[in-house]
Design an enzyme around this catalytic site. Structure first.
Site, short mmCIF file in Angstrom:
data_model
loop_
_atom_site.label_atom_id
_atom_site.label_comp_id
_atom_site.label_asym_id
_atom_site.label_seq_id
_atom_site.Cartn_x
_atom_site.Cartn_y
_atom_site.Cartn_z
N ASP A 253 52.82 -14.71 -14.21
CA ASP A 253 53.65 -13.49 -14.26
C ASP A 253 53.13 -12.48 -15.27
O ASP A 253 53.78 -11.47 -15.54
CB ASP A 253 55.11 -13.84 -14.55
N ASP B 86 52.71 -12.22 -18.50
CA ASP B 86 53.31 -11.85 -19.78
C ASP B 86 52.46 -12.30 -20.97
O ASP B 86 52.76 -11.97 -22.11
CB ASP B 86 54.75 -12.36 -19.90
N SER C 260 56.47 -18.26 -14.06
CA SER C 260 55.50 -18.02 -15.12
C SER C 260 54.21 -18.81 -14.92
O SER C 260 53.49 -18.57 -13.97
CB SER C 260 56.14 -18.33 -16.48
#
Length: 457
Positions: A245, A247, A101
């Site tokens: 990532d 998100d 992440s």
């Protein structure tokens, strides 16, 4: 937390903790659990972010899955939400994301997914952990070894997002958007999505590079100092930045102002709740009371959970929630992906902007105003025990206290939250109020209670 998994997956330094051997065993353990649940040849979707160690770990994880008789759909480099979407799209029995992440480039990790794309349930994580540590794997016979096929998920994922917003309205206004994808997985999706939506797009840091040469992938205000200046200098309508990532999505207005994540979450939630005629908004204990105002204006309810996107996603699923999110720029659209989705969030913000006819700064400034302050303190010893002592002290002083996650002292116009970090030896203190002076006083109270708690401990 379990022996392996944290709030969502497992994470560590690549080739120190997260090694090929580790990924191999993780694949074998996950596949073994799926086989024992009655699936003869389970199907697992796998993808990764751009990290240097990603291909190595992906191949090891795939080998482990094949060795216990699973079939694999390899979607290559893709945002975490795209891999979650693909797990459901391909009717898989589970999924896995190789990502760390927002962590620095030396980190990597593995997130395991349910068939619907949501993070693995805690009870199933415990089964995977037992198999992993016991080495009790279901090795396949030579003629039961699984197969791998590669699939493109980027194009169908982008098309699925486009189908959820008013593309014509966006094309009619043609917003000018500057994009910083931090050399991460979003480099393959967000600039292309925005162009297909009809935006004028300038991309920076948009070539995939797992060294993250331009900036730390955490999209906070400090790491986006240069990006803020770029957005302002180019005369863009706004800018959007992502983590490794993809998100999350964090926004900069046309004046180069960093916009807190709960404000953009509020814009999205307001639109979604209005479109649905109300519903349930799920967010964490650390998110602004602004979301309560948004829910009230749309005759919606609010549910507060512990901090963590997976916790919010589970609550959305279990309570049939309408929209969810956190204060860090993560928004969850439960009828699309049961996890934070930076691209879907950006598409919705672009639609809201296009339909409003207003400047981005105007949309933000029209929201109810709250002042927030945040700090942290390094603490030795048991952080959670210290926070529990803070709760005792606050209650003894007559304050109203919420202990959903940490110690949250409530006031008529705001709150202060004292909460232990799950990953660092620190305790975070967040405060909020309708007036700046009160927000500062609440922060000072939180620090005072923390110091008293440390002394009492």
């Amino acid at each position: 937390m379990g022996r392996l998994f944290g709030t969502f997956g497992v994470r560590g330094i690549a080739n120190e903790m997260i090694t090929p051997e580790f990924a191999l065993k993780m694949g074998m353990a996950f596949g073994t659990m799926l086989r024992r649940e009655g699936r003869k040849s389970p199907l697992v979707v796998i993808g990764r972010d751009t990290r240097v160690s990603g291909e190595m770990l992906k191949n090891a994880l795939i080998s482990g899955l094949l060795g216990v008789g699973c079939n694999v759909v390899d979607v290559g480099i893709a945002p975490t939400p795209a891999i979650q979407w693909a797990t459901d799209h391909f009717n898989a029995d589970g999924g896995a994301v190789i990502t760390a992440s927002h962590n620095p480039p030396e980190y990597n990790g593995i997130k395991l997914l349910e068939p619907n794309g949501m993070g693995l349930k805690k009870e199933r994580e415990a089964v995977v952990e037992d198999v992993f540590f016991n080495g009790d794997f279901e090795g396949a016979r030579w003629d039961e070894i699984g197969e791998v096929r590669e699939e493109d998920v980027i194009k169908p994922y982008i098309e699925a997002i486009k189908a959820r917003v008013d593309v014509e309205a966006i094309k009619n206004r043609r917003p000018f958007v500057v994009v910083d994808t931090s050399n991460g997985a979003g480099s393959l999706t967000l600039p292309y999505l925005l162009r297909e939506l009809g935006c004028k797009v300038v991309s920076v840091n948009a070539h995939p590079d797992g060294h993250f040469p331009a900036r730390n992938p955490e999209p906070n205000e400090e790491n986006l100092r240069e990006f803020k200046e770029i957005v302002k200098a180019l005369g863009a309508d706004f800018g959007v930045a992502q983590d490794g990532d993809a998100d999350r999505a964090v926004f900069i207005d046309e004046n180069g102002r960093f916009i807190q994540g709960d404000k953009t979450f509020a814009l999205v939630a307001d639109a979604v709740l209005r479109e649905n005629g109300g519903g349930l908004l799920v967010t964490t204990i650390a998110t602004s009371n602004l979301l309560n105002d948004i829910a009230k204006r749309n005759n919606a309810e609010v549910m507060r959970t512990k901090v963590g996107d997976l916790i919010v996603a589970r609550a959305l699923l279990e309570q049939d929630g309408t929209i969810g999110g956190e204060e860090n720029g993560g928004v969850i659209f439960p009828d699309f992906v049961l996890g934070r989705d930076g691209a879907m969030t950006t598409a919705k913000i672009v639609e809201i902007f296009a339909k409003s006819g207003k400047r981005f700064s105007e949309l933000i400034d029209e929201l109810p105003r709250y002042y927030q302050f945040k700090t942290k303190r390094k603490v030795n010893g048991d952080r959670k025990a210290t926070v529990a002592k803070v709760a005792e002290l606050a209650k003894a002083k007559g304050y109203s206290v919420d202990t959903t996650d940490g110690t949250k002292v409530l006031f008529p116009d705001g709150w202060v939250l004292v909460r232990a970090s799950g990953t660092e030896p620190i305790i975070r203190i967040f405060s909020e109020a309708k007036e700046e002076g009160n927000a500062r006083r609440y922060l000072e109270l939180g620090l005072k209670l923390l110091m008293e708690g440390e002394a009492a401990g």
